[in-house]
Design a protein around this motif. Structure first.
Motif, PDB file in Angstrom:
ATOM      1  N   ASP A 156       0.834  -1.212   0.000  1.00  0.00           N
ATOM      2  CA  ASP A 156       0.000   0.000   0.000  1.00  0.00           C
ATOM      3  C   ASP A 156       0.863   1.255   0.000  1.00  0.00           C
ATOM      4  OD1 ASP A 156      -2.375  -1.501   0.160  1.00  0.00           O
ATOM      5  OD2 ASP A 156      -2.282  -1.557   2.352  1.00  0.00           O
ATOM      6  N   ILE A 157       1.882   1.282   0.863  1.00  0.00           N
ATOM      7  CA  ILE A 157       2.725   2.475   0.985  1.00  0.00           C
ATOM      8  C   ILE A 157       3.558   2.681  -0.273  1.00  0.00           C
ATOM      9  CG2 ILE A 157       4.545   3.592   2.327  1.00  0.00           C
ATOM     10  CD1 ILE A 157       1.774   3.330   3.727  1.00  0.00           C
ATOM     11  N   VAL A 158       4.099   1.598  -0.840  1.00  0.00           N
ATOM     12  CA  VAL A 158       4.837   1.719  -2.098  1.00  0.00           C
ATOM     13  C   VAL A 158       3.919   2.289  -3.188  1.00  0.00           C
ATOM     14  CG1 VAL A 158       5.925   0.401  -3.964  1.00  0.00           C
ATOM     15  CG2 VAL A 158       6.567  -0.038  -1.585  1.00  0.00           C
ATOM     16  N   ALA A 159       2.680   1.822  -3.228  1.00  0.00           N
ATOM     17  CA  ALA A 159       1.736   2.297  -4.247  1.00  0.00           C
ATOM     18  C   ALA A 159       1.405   3.776  -4.067  1.00  0.00           C
ATOM     19  CB  ALA A 159       0.453   1.470  -4.204  1.00  0.00           C
ATOM     20  N   LYS A 160       1.491   4.270  -2.835  1.00  0.00           N
ATOM     21  CA  LYS A 160       1.165   5.672  -2.556  1.00  0.00           C
ATOM     22  C   LYS A 160       2.369   6.596  -2.681  1.00  0.00           C
ATOM     23  CE  LYS A 160      -2.470   4.475   0.786  1.00  0.00           C
ATOM     24  NZ  LYS A 160      -2.867   4.507   2.222  1.00  0.00           N
ATOM     25  N   THR A 161       3.560   6.039  -2.891  1.00  0.00           N
ATOM     26  CA  THR A 161       4.791   6.838  -2.900  1.00  0.00           C
ATOM     27  C   THR A 161       5.285   6.989  -4.335  1.00  0.00           C
ATOM     28  OG1 THR A 161       5.351   5.925  -0.721  1.00  0.00           O
ATOM     29  CG2 THR A 161       7.111   7.045  -1.935  1.00  0.00           C
ATOM     30  N   SER A 162       5.174   8.201  -4.857  1.00  0.00           N
ATOM     31  CA  SER A 162       5.495   8.426  -6.273  1.00  0.00           C
ATOM     32  C   SER A 162       6.954   8.155  -6.594  1.00  0.00           C
ATOM     33  CB  SER A 162       5.134   9.864  -6.672  1.00  0.00           C
ATOM     34  OG  SER A 162       5.849  10.807  -5.875  1.00  0.00           O
ATOM     35  N   ASP A 163       7.844   8.338  -5.625  1.00  0.00           N
ATOM     36  CA  ASP A 163       9.281   8.151  -5.855  1.00  0.00           C
ATOM     37  C   ASP A 163       9.665   6.702  -6.112  1.00  0.00           C
ATOM     38  OD1 ASP A 163       9.772  10.805  -5.629  1.00  0.00           O
ATOM     39  OD2 ASP A 163      10.597  10.733  -3.605  1.00  0.00           O
ATOM     40  N   VAL A 164       8.754   5.766  -5.867  1.00  0.00           N
ATOM     41  CA  VAL A 164       9.085   4.349  -6.074  1.00  0.00           C
ATOM     42  C   VAL A 164       8.096   3.680  -7.035  1.00  0.00           C
ATOM     43  CG1 VAL A 164      10.372   3.991  -3.926  1.00  0.00           C
ATOM     44  CG2 VAL A 164       7.876   3.760  -3.927  1.00  0.00           C
ATOM     45  N   THR A 260      28.200  -1.695  -1.612  1.00  0.00           N
ATOM     46  CA  THR A 260      29.285  -0.792  -1.986  1.00  0.00           C
ATOM     47  C   THR A 260      28.871   0.675  -2.090  1.00  0.00           C
ATOM     48  OG1 THR A 260      28.872  -1.292  -4.320  1.00  0.00           O
ATOM     49  CG2 THR A 260      30.568  -2.588  -3.195  1.00  0.00           C
ATOM     50  N   ASN A 261      27.683   0.938  -2.644  1.00  0.00           N
ATOM     51  CA  ASN A 261      27.414   2.349  -2.953  1.00  0.00           C
ATOM     52  C   ASN A 261      25.975   2.810  -2.756  1.00  0.00           C
ATOM     53  OD1 ASN A 261      26.270   0.943  -5.034  1.00  0.00           O
ATOM     54  ND2 ASN A 261      27.104   2.210  -6.686  1.00  0.00           N
ATOM     55  N   SER A 262      25.116   2.000  -2.166  1.00  0.00           N
ATOM     56  CA  SER A 262      23.721   2.398  -1.994  1.00  0.00           C
ATOM     57  C   SER A 262      23.502   2.957  -0.593  1.00  0.00           C
ATOM     58  CB  SER A 262      22.786   1.207  -2.228  1.00  0.00           C
ATOM     59  OG  SER A 262      21.444   1.632  -2.218  1.00  0.00           O
ATOM     60  N   HIS A 263      22.930   4.153  -0.521  1.00  0.00           N
ATOM     61  CA  HIS A 263      22.675   4.787   0.767  1.00  0.00           C
ATOM     62  C   HIS A 263      21.173   4.900   1.046  1.00  0.00           C
ATOM     63  CE1 HIS A 263      26.894   6.142   0.436  1.00  0.00           C
ATOM     64  NE2 HIS A 263      26.848   6.175   1.752  1.00  0.00           N
ATOM     65  N   VAL A 264      20.839   4.832   2.309  1.00  0.00           N
ATOM     66  CA  VAL A 264      19.462   5.070   2.736  1.00  0.00           C
ATOM     67  C   VAL A 264      19.204   6.570   2.661  1.00  0.00           C
ATOM     68  CG1 VAL A 264      17.823   4.954   4.650  1.00  0.00           C
ATOM     69  CG2 VAL A 264      19.380   3.034   4.218  1.00  0.00           C
ATOM     70  N   THR A 265      18.210   6.958   1.879  1.00  0.00           N
ATOM     71  CA  THR A 265      17.880   8.383   1.731  1.00  0.00           C
ATOM     72  C   THR A 265      16.709   8.797   2.614  1.00  0.00           C
ATOM     73  OG1 THR A 265      16.470   7.865  -0.177  1.00  0.00           O
ATOM     74  CG2 THR A 265      18.767   8.466  -0.615  1.00  0.00           C
ATOM     75  N   THR A 266      15.806   7.864   2.871  1.00  0.00           N
ATOM     76  CA  THR A 266      14.694   8.097   3.804  1.00  0.00           C
ATOM     77  C   THR A 266      14.508   6.829   4.614  1.00  0.00           C
ATOM     78  OG1 THR A 266      13.568   9.573   2.233  1.00  0.00           O
ATOM     79  CG2 THR A 266      12.266   8.728   4.076  1.00  0.00           C
ATOM     80  N   ALA A 267      14.635   6.950   5.932  1.00  0.00           N
ATOM     81  CA  ALA A 267      14.582   5.771   6.804  1.00  0.00           C
ATOM     82  C   ALA A 267      13.246   5.678   7.533  1.00  0.00           C
ATOM     83  CB  ALA A 267      15.717   5.829   7.819  1.00  0.00           C
ATOM     84  N   ASP A 268      12.934   4.451   7.958  1.00  0.00           N
ATOM     85  CA  ASP A 268      11.866   4.212   8.933  1.00  0.00           C
ATOM     86  C   ASP A 268      10.483   4.673   8.481  1.00  0.00           C
ATOM     87  OD1 ASP A 268      13.828   3.158  10.589  1.00  0.00           O
ATOM     88  OD2 ASP A 268      14.073   5.002  11.750  1.00  0.00           O
ATOM     89  N   ILE A 269      10.111   4.289   7.279  1.00  0.00           N
ATOM     90  CA  ILE A 269       8.734   4.532   6.831  1.00  0.00           C
ATOM     91  C   ILE A 269       7.895   3.374   7.364  1.00  0.00           C
ATOM     92  CG2 ILE A 269       7.211   4.827   4.853  1.00  0.00           C
ATOM     93  CD1 ILE A 269       9.681   5.767   3.267  1.00  0.00           C
ATOM     94  N   GLY A 270       7.125   3.634   8.390  1.00  0.00           N
ATOM     95  CA  GLY A 270       6.387   2.581   9.065  1.00  0.00           C
ATOM     96  C   GLY A 270       5.211   2.076   8.237  1.00  0.00           C
ATOM     97  N   THR A 271       4.962   0.784   8.317  1.00  0.00           N
ATOM     98  CA  THR A 271       3.814   0.161   7.670  1.00  0.00           C
ATOM     99  C   THR A 271       3.161  -0.788   8.671  1.00  0.00           C
ATOM    100  OG1 THR A 271       4.879  -1.844   6.815  1.00  0.00           O
ATOM    101  CG2 THR A 271       5.168   0.183   5.528  1.00  0.00           C
ATOM    102  N   THR A 272       2.039  -1.369   8.292  1.00  0.00           N
ATOM    103  CA  THR A 272       1.365  -2.290   9.206  1.00  0.00           C
ATOM    104  C   THR A 272       2.068  -3.636   9.298  1.00  0.00           C
ATOM    105  OG1 THR A 272      -0.113  -3.021   7.426  1.00  0.00           O
ATOM    106  CG2 THR A 272      -0.899  -1.231   8.844  1.00  0.00           C
ATOM    107  N   ASN A 273       2.950  -3.930   8.340  1.00  0.00           N
ATOM    108  CA  ASN A 273       3.611  -5.247   8.356  1.00  0.00           C
ATOM    109  C   ASN A 273       5.128  -5.156   8.290  1.00  0.00           C
ATOM    110  OD1 ASN A 273       3.534  -4.378   5.625  1.00  0.00           O
ATOM    111  ND2 ASN A 273       3.641  -6.502   4.877  1.00  0.00           N
TER     112      ASN A 273
END
Length: 297
Positions: A156-164, A260-273
């Motif tokens: 649900d959250i992925v579907a609501k997030t335009s960046d992904v 090697t090169n991937s960084h977390v840009t936004t952390a801790d997006i809570g979901t129900t699962n």
């Protein structure tokens, strides 16, 4: 509001303040007390046994000002958020276990996570900084962040997030959306820009090979809940791909880095699962570097 003092009898038994009275006596909890009063919840919280996950003043100050203003202007929304911090009955820390879920007064669940290696306890990703403040009608656990009720599960959250949106389309193409509706999952979700960084030849191979695509996508999923408070430098996390390949976690000057090169840009997006962390590069298991002709840059 009258604040009760602790009255001790000669038999060394004490009549303690209620949860609300204890909060009112603590200057670090003044914002929470003001909001509980504004929402009209004082009498309700004094009228039964409750466990309160109590954000301190610093936690409320860390909220975006627009969020705090909106809550202050909408009593129903405010009450809903505050009720999300309250559980019926007494839940001491001794009763908590990793991945334990508790139903709150707003009807949604919060998740305990216990990270022994970091000596950290979180509730829905908010770190508990003081445990087991015992009141006459319940228990208070102090939090360093305000918990916002999640608006759905991982899909649900992925579907609501335009960046992904690219990730969503690939998840649908691979047919793994149902797998992401399981419980206690962590998804390191590449943004659209992350996928755009892949060479076109790699994108072509992924989109034309469902098994390979599935393997790469599942390499971004960990089968337990890892909020940022639980991560530590040089940690290795097994993923749900068929080889149970591992992600390497590092802390560097830019924050949390994966492989090697991937960084977390936004952390801790809570979901129900579980939880989602947005990342800026697609993760590729080492076994597929040759298959996909990717250099280790």
């Amino acid at each position: 509001m009258k604040v009760a003092v602790i009255l001790c009898a000669f038999v060394s038994q004490c009549l303690a303040a209620t949860t609300v009275e204890m909060l009112a006596a603590d200057p670090n909890m003044s914002t929470l007390v003001n909001l509980v009063t504004k929402a009209g919840l004082v009498d309700a919280l004094n009228g039964g046994d409750f466990t309160i996950f109590a954000p301190n003043n610093a936690a409320f100050s860390a909220l975006p000002s627009a969020t705090l203003t909106a809550l202050g202007n909408d009593v129903n929304a405010l009450a809903n958020v505050l009720k999300y911090h309250v559980v019926q009955g007494k839940v001491p820390s001794s009763a908590a276990s990793n991945e334990l879920q508790l139903t709150t007064l707003n009807g949604q669940k919060v998740r305990f996570n216990i990270y022994d290696h970091n000596n950290a306890v979180t509730v829905q990703g908010s770190q508990v900084i003081a445990l087991d403040k015992v009141a006459s009608n319940g228990i208070i656990h102090v939090l360093n962040k305000v918990m916002m009720p999640p608006e759905g599960d991982i899909v649900d959250i992925v579907a609501k997030t335009s960046d992904v949106s690219t990730l969503l389309s690939l998840v649908q193409q691979a047919g793994i959306a149902n797998a992401l509706k399981g419980d206690a999952l962590t998804v390191f979700a590449p943004t659209n820009d992350a996928f755009a960084r892949l060479p076109s030849s790699v994108v072509s191979k992924l989109t034309n090979d469902k098994n390979l695509l599935t393997e790469i996508l599942e390499y971004h999923v960990v089968p337990h809940t890892e909020y940022s408070a639980g991560l530590f430098n040089r940690e290795y996390l097994k993923t749900i791909d068929r080889h149970n390949d591992r992600l390497s976690i590092y802390f560097d000057s830019a924050g949390v880095r994966l492989n090697t090169n991937s960084h977390v840009t936004t952390a801790d997006i809570g979901t129900t699962n579980g939880v989602i962390h947005l990342i800026d590069h697609v993760l590729i298991p080492a076994r597929y570097y040759l298959t996909l002709a990717i250099g280790r840059k």
